[in-house]
Design a protein around this motif. Sequence first.
Motif, PDB file in Angstrom:
ATOM      1  N   PRO A 148       0.816  -1.219   0.000  1.00 47.95           N
ATOM      2  CA  PRO A 148       0.000   0.000   0.000  1.00 47.95           C
ATOM      3  C   PRO A 148       0.852   1.272   0.000  1.00 47.95           C
ATOM      4  O   PRO A 148       2.035   1.244   0.328  1.00 47.95           O
ATOM      5  CB  PRO A 148      -0.785  -0.123   1.307  1.00 47.95           C
ATOM      6  N   LEU A 167      -7.978   0.726  -3.393  1.00 47.71           N
ATOM      7  CA  LEU A 167      -7.528  -0.469  -2.681  1.00 47.71           C
ATOM      8  C   LEU A 167      -6.041  -0.411  -2.340  1.00 47.71           C
ATOM      9  O   LEU A 167      -5.586  -1.079  -1.409  1.00 47.71           O
ATOM     10  CB  LEU A 167      -7.814  -1.721  -3.519  1.00 47.71           C
ATOM     11  N   GLN A 168      -5.268   0.390  -3.095  1.00 49.18           N
ATOM     12  CA  GLN A 168      -3.826   0.479  -2.861  1.00 49.18           C
ATOM     13  C   GLN A 168      -3.446   1.586  -1.876  1.00 49.18           C
ATOM     14  O   GLN A 168      -2.270   1.813  -1.603  1.00 49.18           O
ATOM     15  CB  GLN A 168      -3.105   0.675  -4.201  1.00 49.18           C
ATOM     16  N   LYS A 170      -3.276   3.161   1.868  1.00 42.96           N
ATOM     17  CA  LYS A 170      -3.263   2.739   3.273  1.00 42.96           C
ATOM     18  C   LYS A 170      -4.455   3.310   4.021  1.00 42.96           C
ATOM     19  O   LYS A 170      -4.979   4.369   3.663  1.00 42.96           O
ATOM     20  CB  LYS A 170      -1.988   3.252   3.970  1.00 42.96           C
ATOM     21  N   THR A 171      -4.866   2.653   5.086  1.00 43.48           N
ATOM     22  CA  THR A 171      -5.844   3.239   5.996  1.00 43.48           C
ATOM     23  C   THR A 171      -5.244   4.524   6.563  1.00 43.48           C
ATOM     24  O   THR A 171      -4.067   4.555   6.934  1.00 43.48           O
ATOM     25  CB  THR A 171      -6.191   2.269   7.131  1.00 43.48           C
ATOM     26  N   GLU A 172      -6.044   5.577   6.597  1.00 41.51           N
ATOM     27  CA  GLU A 172      -5.624   6.928   6.983  1.00 41.51           C
ATOM     28  C   GLU A 172      -4.846   7.628   5.861  1.00 41.51           C
ATOM     29  O   GLU A 172      -4.406   8.764   6.026  1.00 41.51           O
ATOM     30  CB  GLU A 172      -4.790   6.940   8.274  1.00 41.51           C
ATOM     31  N   ARG A 191      -8.907   7.368   3.292  1.00 39.06           N
ATOM     32  CA  ARG A 191      -9.372   6.011   3.608  1.00 39.06           C
ATOM     33  C   ARG A 191      -9.483   5.881   5.119  1.00 39.06           C
ATOM     34  O   ARG A 191      -8.470   5.909   5.834  1.00 39.06           O
ATOM     35  CB  ARG A 191      -8.412   4.967   3.041  1.00 39.06           C
ATOM     36  N   THR A 193     -11.329   3.313   6.859  1.00 37.14           N
ATOM     37  CA  THR A 193     -11.215   1.894   7.205  1.00 37.14           C
ATOM     38  C   THR A 193     -11.068   1.132   5.891  1.00 37.14           C
ATOM     39  O   THR A 193     -10.985   1.733   4.821  1.00 37.14           O
ATOM     40  CB  THR A 193     -12.469   1.376   7.941  1.00 37.14           C
ATOM     41  N   GLU A 194     -11.084  -0.180   5.958  1.00 34.72           N
ATOM     42  CA  GLU A 194     -10.954  -0.979   4.735  1.00 34.72           C
ATOM     43  C   GLU A 194     -12.014  -0.624   3.707  1.00 34.72           C
ATOM     44  O   GLU A 194     -11.749  -0.594   2.506  1.00 34.72           O
ATOM     45  CB  GLU A 194     -11.035  -2.473   5.085  1.00 34.72           C
ATOM     46  N   ASP A 195     -13.237  -0.331   4.174  1.00 29.88           N
ATOM     47  CA  ASP A 195     -14.355  -0.110   3.251  1.00 29.88           C
ATOM     48  C   ASP A 195     -14.932   1.298   3.282  1.00 29.88           C
ATOM     49  O   ASP A 195     -15.853   1.599   2.512  1.00 29.88           O
ATOM     50  CB  ASP A 195     -15.494  -1.098   3.559  1.00 29.88           C
ATOM     51  N   ASN A 196     -14.432   2.162   4.151  1.00 32.24           N
ATOM     52  CA  ASN A 196     -15.025   3.484   4.297  1.00 32.24           C
ATOM     53  C   ASN A 196     -14.050   4.587   3.890  1.00 32.24           C
ATOM     54  O   ASN A 196     -12.877   4.567   4.281  1.00 32.24           O
ATOM     55  CB  ASN A 196     -15.472   3.719   5.751  1.00 32.24           C
TER      56      ASN A 196
END
Length: 216
Positions: A148, A167-168, A170-172, A191, A193-196
Amino acid sequence: MDFEDSFRYKGLRQRLVNEIRKKGITDERVLEAIGKVPRHLFMDKSFVNLAYKDQAFPIGEGQTISQPYTVAVQSSLLKVRPGEKVLEIGTGSGYQAAVLSEMGARVFSVERQSLLYQKTSRLLKSIGYRNIRLFLGDGYEGLPNFAPFDKIIVTAAVKNVPAALLLQLKTEGLLVVPLGEGSQTMTRIKRLTEDNFEQETFGEFAFVPMLKGIAK
């Protein structure tokens, strides 16, 4: 770096920095980076005398070197910290990548035009930007093998953000992209979370459209 950079060019860069500051850019790290990058080396010789005007110019293959103010806006919105991995979609002349490099980013940049990729690869190496890695590829796919990324910047217009790029991230992490057809709205996506994801907008700009695939 081994290149011709006269006091005249340095003075013109400082004038450009002052102009961009007056237009509302307050991030001193961005302004300092723009003050360091020799934009005249990223342009066709016929435009060299105009290199430090706050305008976009053609660089061949139907592409342009972005207006410095636009580069400053995107760089500011990205909030790059030294050492972060940044994915750039649309290498073009390499000017935006060089600004991010001056800010301490480890830049991974994708270009779909083979001739531009080759030309810019040679240029960046010749003037000392060795922490920029260039790839010939489809920007819509990103660089999954290196993900990521802390930050992603897209330097061409898209109607919708490619799912692969989200998708690539990172979270935050932050993604900055011009969204829309005709004129575009500069958009920053975080980003959570994974989906939000969270989205903010920052005014209207004009970019060339992002195209799929690798140009033959």
